[in-house]
Enzyme design. Sequence first.
Site, short mmCIF file in Angstrom:
data_model
loop_
_atom_site.label_atom_id
_atom_site.label_comp_id
_atom_site.label_asym_id
_atom_site.label_seq_id
_atom_site.Cartn_x
_atom_site.Cartn_y
_atom_site.Cartn_z
CG HIS A 25 -2.00 1.07 1.09
ND1 HIS A 25 -3.30 0.79 0.80
CD2 HIS A 25 -1.93 2.43 1.20
CE1 HIS A 25 -4.01 1.91 0.74
NE2 HIS A 25 -3.19 2.93 0.98
CB CYS A 26 3.28 2.80 -1.50
SG CYS A 26 3.66 1.65 -2.84
NE ARG A 118 -7.67 3.02 -1.02
CZ ARG A 118 -7.13 4.08 -0.45
NH1 ARG A 118 -6.82 5.15 -1.18
NH2 ARG A 118 -6.86 4.10 0.84
CG HIS A 175 -4.86 2.12 6.03
ND1 HIS A 175 -3.67 1.67 5.52
CD2 HIS A 175 -5.25 3.17 5.26
CE1 HIS A 175 -3.34 2.42 4.46
NE2 HIS A 175 -4.28 3.33 4.29
CG ASP A 240 -1.03 5.24 3.89
OD1 ASP A 240 -1.41 5.29 2.72
OD2 ASP A 240 -1.54 5.93 4.80
#
Length: 283
Positions: A25-26, A118, A175, A240
């Site tokens: 997740h970035c 997403r 998250h 993130d």
Amino acid sequence: MQAEGQDSAPRQARFAVPPLTCDAHCHVFGPAARFPYAPSRRYTPEDKPKEVLAALHRRLGLGRAVIVQASCHGTDNRAMVDALRSDPTRYRGVAMIDDTTPDAELEAMQAAGVRGIRFNFIKALGGAPDMAVFHRAVERVRPLGWHIVLHVQGEGVAEMAPVIRALRMPVVIDHMGRVDPSLGVDGPAFRTLLDLLADERIWVKLSGAERMTLSPFTEALPFARALLRAAPHRVLWGTDFPHPNLTTPVDELELLNLVPDFAPKAEDRQRLLVDNPATLYGF
């Protein structure tokens, strides 16, 4: 976080980071001169293009990444896709789409390495999408074998639980559900998240500790440990980066160094960091 994303003096993780570890997740932001931000955005970030992200991963010793489209770019996925095409062996992506996204664009994103879409349900970032649009998007990507990534917060986990259970495809919760750490692991939202993980289609990211609490992030550890125990083969980890909407600087190495605290066994770290993302994203 290195302000300019340039390589600096080496700083070592406190554990042996497995080869091909994946930052699942970035984000990439801009550069705005080439990839403008969405007019309807709720925030305007500093440019953090693909070169900055690549420099971060070199510093941390990470071999793979999943680049997630962020709301500041809306459904214009060009910056994310450009990053994927720069290193197709190492990168996969998650897009944002709506009814205006052409079928040809979906096919092009599939070829570039996109494997999911997403949806954001965070009120501060615009709130829930039109659910009719949501379901149409789901049906459009189902034939591609993609999955759905949901950004929900706290009680939103319970609100979305019936929808999640009804989807006939893999679902990834961002998250750790962004639950309120003050409620503990017995809080209703977190219990719902654990219940959802009984479904083999549902995955969760052990990321976002910096959104739950401040450094050294110890309040987040019981949640990560519980999720790993509940679904060791369906947990993912990510930085993130570059932490949109946070005002406190974040050290990504510090986040990486949390991993042994909730995954002390080497086999658990191998699954979390390498095997699980390889399974979901087809590395």
